[in-house]
Design a protein around this motif. Sequence first.
Motif, PDB file in Angstrom:
ATOM      1  N   VAL A 275       1.059  -1.107   0.030  1.00  0.00           N
ATOM      2  CA  VAL A 275       0.130  -0.010  -0.095  1.00  0.00           C
ATOM      3  C   VAL A 275       0.799   1.453   0.143  1.00  0.00           C
ATOM      4  N   ALA A 276       0.528   2.201  -1.008  1.00  0.00           N
ATOM      5  CA  ALA A 276       1.488   3.441  -0.888  1.00  0.00           C
ATOM      6  C   ALA A 276       0.291   4.624  -0.712  1.00  0.00           C
ATOM      7  N   GLY A 277       0.845   5.641  -0.013  1.00  0.00           N
ATOM      8  CA  GLY A 277       0.353   6.738   0.185  1.00  0.00           C
ATOM      9  C   GLY A 277       1.050   8.085   0.513  1.00  0.00           C
ATOM     10  N   ASN A 278       0.371   9.118   0.301  1.00  0.00           N
ATOM     11  CA  ASN A 278       1.133  10.548   0.673  1.00  0.00           C
ATOM     12  C   ASN A 278       0.118  11.483   1.572  1.00  0.00           C
ATOM     13  N   VAL A 279       0.544  11.525   2.892  1.00  0.00           N
ATOM     14  CA  VAL A 279      -0.343  12.125   3.626  1.00  0.00           C
ATOM     15  C   VAL A 279      -0.617  13.387   3.426  1.00  0.00           C
ATOM     16  N   LEU A 280       0.222  14.291   2.494  1.00  0.00           N
ATOM     17  CA  LEU A 280       0.015  15.703   2.212  1.00  0.00           C
ATOM     18  C   LEU A 280      -1.144  15.595   1.290  1.00  0.00           C
ATOM     19  N   GLU A 281      -1.466  14.937   0.519  1.00  0.00           N
ATOM     20  CA  GLU A 281      -2.556  14.729  -0.512  1.00  0.00           C
ATOM     21  C   GLU A 281      -3.638  15.354   0.032  1.00  0.00           C
ATOM     22  N   ASN A 282      -4.315  15.064   1.171  1.00  0.00           N
ATOM     23  CA  ASN A 282      -5.723  15.538   1.332  1.00  0.00           C
ATOM     24  C   ASN A 282      -5.686  16.936   1.681  1.00  0.00           C
ATOM     25  N   VAL A 283      -4.570  17.556   1.837  1.00  0.00           N
ATOM     26  CA  VAL A 283      -4.400  19.102   2.246  1.00  0.00           C
ATOM     27  C   VAL A 283      -4.311  19.569   1.051  1.00  0.00           C
ATOM     28  N   THR A 284      -3.440  19.119  -0.106  1.00  0.00           N
ATOM     29  CA  THR A 284      -3.052  19.556  -1.281  1.00  0.00           C
ATOM     30  C   THR A 284      -4.226  19.620  -2.232  1.00  0.00           C
ATOM     31  N   LEU A 285      -5.083  18.522  -2.093  1.00  0.00           N
ATOM     32  CA  LEU A 285      -6.200  18.251  -2.963  1.00  0.00           C
ATOM     33  C   LEU A 285      -7.393  19.200  -2.660  1.00  0.00           C
ATOM     34  N   LYS A 286      -7.239  19.578  -1.676  1.00  0.00           N
ATOM     35  CA  LYS A 286      -8.535  20.519  -1.017  1.00  0.00           C
ATOM     36  C   LYS A 286      -8.232  21.922  -1.841  1.00  0.00           C
ATOM     37  N   SER A 287      -6.745  22.431  -1.649  1.00  0.00           N
ATOM     38  CA  SER A 287      -6.439  23.664  -2.243  1.00  0.00           C
ATOM     39  C   SER A 287      -6.284  23.579  -3.744  1.00  0.00           C
ATOM     40  N   TYR A 288      -6.077  22.746  -4.350  1.00  0.00           N
ATOM     41  CA  TYR A 288      -5.768  22.525  -5.761  1.00  0.00           C
ATOM     42  C   TYR A 288      -6.379  21.378  -6.312  1.00  0.00           C
ATOM     43  N   PRO A 289      -7.680  21.789  -6.779  1.00  0.00           N
ATOM     44  CA  PRO A 289      -8.480  20.681  -7.312  1.00  0.00           C
ATOM     45  C   PRO A 289      -7.888  20.026  -8.578  1.00  0.00           C
ATOM     46  N   GLN A 290      -6.999  20.765  -9.437  1.00  0.00           N
ATOM     47  CA  GLN A 290      -6.399  20.327 -10.436  1.00  0.00           C
ATOM     48  C   GLN A 290      -5.654  19.338 -10.310  1.00  0.00           C
ATOM     49  N   VAL A 291      -5.107  18.842  -9.218  1.00  0.00           N
ATOM     50  CA  VAL A 291      -4.000  17.928  -8.772  1.00  0.00           C
ATOM     51  C   VAL A 291      -5.082  16.546  -8.880  1.00  0.00           C
ATOM     52  N   LYS A 292      -6.338  16.808  -8.137  1.00  0.00           N
ATOM     53  CA  LYS A 292      -7.161  15.673  -8.086  1.00  0.00           C
ATOM     54  C   LYS A 292      -7.722  15.542  -9.508  1.00  0.00           C
ATOM     55  N   HIS A 293      -7.799  16.433 -10.287  1.00  0.00           N
ATOM     56  CA  HIS A 293      -8.274  15.982 -11.663  1.00  0.00           C
ATOM     57  C   HIS A 293      -7.146  15.226 -12.544  1.00  0.00           C
ATOM     58  N   ILE A 294      -6.087  15.467 -12.292  1.00  0.00           N
ATOM     59  CA  ILE A 294      -4.751  14.896 -12.933  1.00  0.00           C
ATOM     60  C   ILE A 294      -4.919  13.517 -12.630  1.00  0.00           C
ATOM     61  N   LYS A 295      -4.798  13.085 -11.149  1.00  0.00           N
ATOM     62  CA  LYS A 295      -4.961  12.064 -10.454  1.00  0.00           C
ATOM     63  C   LYS A 295      -6.064  11.043 -11.128  1.00  0.00           C
ATOM     64  N   ASP A 296      -7.364  11.517 -11.190  1.00  0.00           N
ATOM     65  CA  ASP A 296      -8.489  10.882 -11.307  1.00  0.00           C
ATOM     66  C   ASP A 296      -8.392  10.603 -13.033  1.00  0.00           C
ATOM     67  N   GLN A 297      -7.790  11.506 -13.719  1.00  0.00           N
ATOM     68  CA  GLN A 297      -7.795  11.047 -15.388  1.00  0.00           C
ATOM     69  C   GLN A 297      -6.519   9.872 -15.578  1.00  0.00           C
ATOM     70  N   MET A 298      -5.632  10.060 -14.853  1.00  0.00           N
ATOM     71  CA  MET A 298      -4.756   8.893 -14.910  1.00  0.00           C
ATOM     72  C   MET A 298      -5.263   7.651 -14.626  1.00  0.00           C
ATOM     73  N   LYS A 299      -5.899   7.603 -13.581  1.00  0.00           N
ATOM     74  CA  LYS A 299      -6.800   6.440 -13.136  1.00  0.00           C
ATOM     75  C   LYS A 299      -7.725   5.999 -14.206  1.00  0.00           C
ATOM     76  N   ARG A 300      -8.564   6.891 -14.894  1.00  0.00           N
ATOM     77  CA  ARG A 300      -9.478   6.461 -15.775  1.00  0.00           C
ATOM     78  C   ARG A 300      -8.756   6.307 -16.925  1.00  0.00           C
ATOM     79  N   PHE A 301      -7.551   6.583 -17.229  1.00  0.00           N
ATOM     80  CA  PHE A 301      -6.811   6.130 -18.438  1.00  0.00           C
ATOM     81  C   PHE A 301      -6.194   4.670 -18.468  1.00  0.00           C
TER      82      PHE A 301
END
Length: 79
Positions: free
Chosen positions: A1-27
């Motif tokens: 299992v891999a993770g980054n504890v800073l993602e929760n904070v960053t994704l709230k302030s920068y929704p474009q990062v979440k968008h990129i993550k979602d697109q990579m999963k979708r692809f």
Amino acid sequence: VAGNVLENVTLKSYPQVKHIKDQMKRFGADLVLMSGSGPTVFGLVQHDSRLQRIYNGLRGFCDQVFAVRMLGERERFLY
């Protein structure tokens, strides 16, 4: 299992990062994480056939997209 504890904070302030993550999963990425405190996002794939689809999909809205291959024995890097 891999993770980054800073993602929760960053994704709230920068929704474009979440968008990129979602697109990579979708692809087709098997694992997608933000690197460090961001804004870099990386994905891992088990099958090379998905690589081109992810790369092409991201080039439409990301300024910089890179495809790289890990060196070493492949089995060591699969989860």
